[in-house]
Write an enzyme that holds these catalytic residues in place. Sequence first.
Site, short mmCIF file in Angstrom:
data_model
loop_
_atom_site.label_atom_id
_atom_site.label_comp_id
_atom_site.label_asym_id
_atom_site.label_seq_id
_atom_site.Cartn_x
_atom_site.Cartn_y
_atom_site.Cartn_z
N SER A 162 0.84 -1.21 0.00
CA SER A 162 0.00 0.00 0.00
C SER A 162 0.87 1.25 0.00
CB SER A 162 -0.85 -0.02 1.27
OG SER A 162 -1.45 1.23 1.49
N LYS A 213 2.05 -3.49 6.66
CA LYS A 213 2.45 -3.52 5.24
C LYS A 213 3.94 -3.23 5.12
CE LYS A 213 -1.56 -4.40 3.38
NZ LYS A 213 -1.80 -5.74 2.83
N TYR A 262 -2.01 -0.84 10.94
CA TYR A 262 -2.27 -1.46 9.64
C TYR A 262 -1.14 -1.12 8.66
CZ TYR A 262 -3.80 -1.51 4.84
OH TYR A 262 -3.83 -1.68 3.48
C1 WQD Z 1 -9.63 9.43 1.20
C2 WQD Z 1 -9.88 10.91 1.45
C3 WQD Z 1 -10.21 11.45 3.76
C4 WQD Z 1 -14.03 9.37 4.22
C5 WQD Z 1 -6.90 4.58 3.39
C6 WQD Z 1 -5.79 3.87 4.10
C7 WQD Z 1 -4.86 3.25 3.12
C8 WQD Z 1 -5.66 2.40 2.21
C9 WQD Z 1 -6.79 3.04 1.55
C10 WQD Z 1 -6.25 0.18 2.51
C11 WQD Z 1 -9.12 11.46 2.66
C12 WQD Z 1 -11.46 11.75 2.97
C13 WQD Z 1 -12.87 9.87 3.71
C14 WQD Z 1 -15.08 10.27 4.61
C15 WQD Z 1 -13.69 12.10 3.91
N1 WQD Z 1 -5.51 1.12 2.24
N2 WQD Z 1 -12.69 11.22 3.55
N3 WQD Z 1 -14.86 11.61 4.42
O1 WQD Z 1 -7.13 7.57 4.01
O2 WQD Z 1 -6.29 7.89 1.63
O3 WQD Z 1 -6.35 5.64 2.63
O4 WQD Z 1 -7.58 3.67 2.54
O5 WQD Z 1 -6.75 -0.71 2.69
O6 WQD Z 1 -3.92 2.54 3.80
O7 WQD Z 1 -5.10 4.75 4.93
O8 WQD Z 1 -8.47 6.69 2.00
O9 WQD Z 1 -10.84 6.60 1.38
O10 WQD Z 1 -10.22 6.70 3.83
O11 WQD Z 1 -9.87 8.72 2.40
O12 WQD Z 1 -13.54 13.34 3.78
O13 WQD Z 1 -16.14 9.88 5.10
O14 WQD Z 1 -11.27 11.09 1.74
O15 WQD Z 1 -10.00 12.43 4.76
O16 WQD Z 1 -8.74 12.77 2.35
P1 WQD Z 1 -7.03 7.06 2.64
P2 WQD Z 1 -9.92 7.10 2.43
#
Ligand code: WQD
Length: 340
Positions: free
Chosen positions: A124, A153, A149
Site C-alpha cells: 500500500s 504492510k 495497519y
Molecule cells: C480518502 C480521502 C479522507 C471518508 C486509506 C488507508 C490506506 C488504504 C486506503 C487500505 C481522505 C477523505 C474519507 C469520509 C472524507 N488502504 N474522507 N470523508 O485515508 O487515503 O487511505 O484507505 O486498505 O492505507 O489509509 O483513504 O478513502 O479513507 O480517504 O472526507 O467519510 O477522503 O479524509 O482525504 P485514505 P480514504
Amino acid sequence: MRVLLTGGAGYIGSHTAVELINAGHTPVIADNYSNSCPEVLNRIKEITGVEVEAHEIDMCDAEKVDKLFATGAFDAVIHFAGLKAVGESVSIPVQYYRNNIDSTLVLLDAMTKYGVANLIFSSSATVYGNPERLPLTEDCATGGCTNPYGWTKYMIEQIIRDAAKANPNLSAVLLRYFNPVGAHASGRIGEDPSGIPNNLMPFISQVAVGRRTHLSIFGNDYNTPDGTGVRDYIHVVDLARGHVASLPYCASHKGSVEINLGTGTGYSVKEMAEAFARVNDIPVPYQYAPRRPGDIDACYADPVKAKELLGWEAQLGLEEMCRDTWNWQKNNPNGYKGAN
Ligand code: WQD
C-alpha cells in the site's frame, strides 16, 4: 498459470480472479471469509463462466496451508489476505500484527517447502507515511506510518525483501496500491464494507443510495487547491490488471521489486463527491467536518515504473470509477447480503 489468491474472495482479490481468468490463468482462492462472502464465488462464475476452486482457510493455520499447497503445484501466489481497517488497527494492534505477519510467514514457509518461486504482495502507498515529495516514486522514503495497519504492510515488505535475498529462487513483486475504487462493470462484484465505511467512495455511494444522510468531508484547510485532501484513486479493474501484468515479470526475474499501482492523477474529496453526483445524476450532500487524525494533505503516484517494468498503466478514468461504483451499489444496496 495456476495462481493462489490468498484473500481471493475480497474486494481486490475477486476482481483479480476475474482478470486472471480473462487472461487464461487459473486462480485458486483461499479465504477465511472473515471480511468477505462466499457468494462472491457465484458472482465470479456468472461473469466468467468459470467455477473457481476455493478453499476456506485461515492463512495463519500452518497445517491447513501445508495441505493446500499439497493439493497441486502453484506457479505463483498473490497474497491479498489481511486485516485492513485503519481505525480498527489502532484499537486492536496486536491482532493486526499477529494476523497479517503470521499469515505471511506461514505462506513463505509453504512456498519454500513446495518450491513455489513467485510472490506478488498486496502492499500500500501507506508505507510512504507523510510523502517526502510528490508524485511518489518507489525510491521515496518509507516508514512514519500513522497506524498499525500501515506498519504491517511496511514490515511485511521488509520480511519479503529479506526472504528474497536469502532465497535466490524467490521472486517477489511488492505492489503499492494507491486508493482503489469502483467495481466490475457488470455490477456483480464490488466493495462490500461491513458497518460504517471508513473509505471515501463506499461512503459516498451509501449516501447516494440513502443509507447515510450526508458525506462528512474531513478537513477543508489542507494545503491543496480546494482545501480538501487529494488522493490517487485507481479503478479496481485497472488494479486487478496490474496483478495480471506482474505475473510474467515476476516469473522472469529474481529478487524483490517495489512497484506503485496508481494513475498519477490526484483528485480532491470535493471533486470526488461532485464527480459522483454529476456522472450518476444523483445528489451527494456533504458538510465540512474536522480533519481525521492521521490524514495527509495529498498523495499520488508516479506510475512510470509500472509502465516500464510491467507494460501496465491505468486505462479507466474518474467517470468509470464513479459509474461502476454506483452500478454496484444500486444493484446491491446491502452488498452480498440478501443477494439475488
Ligand atoms: C480518502 C480521502 C479522507 C471518508 C486509506 C488507508 C490506506 C488504504 C486506503 C487500505 C481522505 C477523505 C474519507 C469520509 C472524507 N488502504 N474522507 N470523508 O485515508 O487515503 O487511505 O484507505 O486498505 O492505507 O489509509 O483513504 O478513502 O479513507 O480517504 O472526507 O467519510 O477522503 O479524509 O482525504 P485514505 P480514504
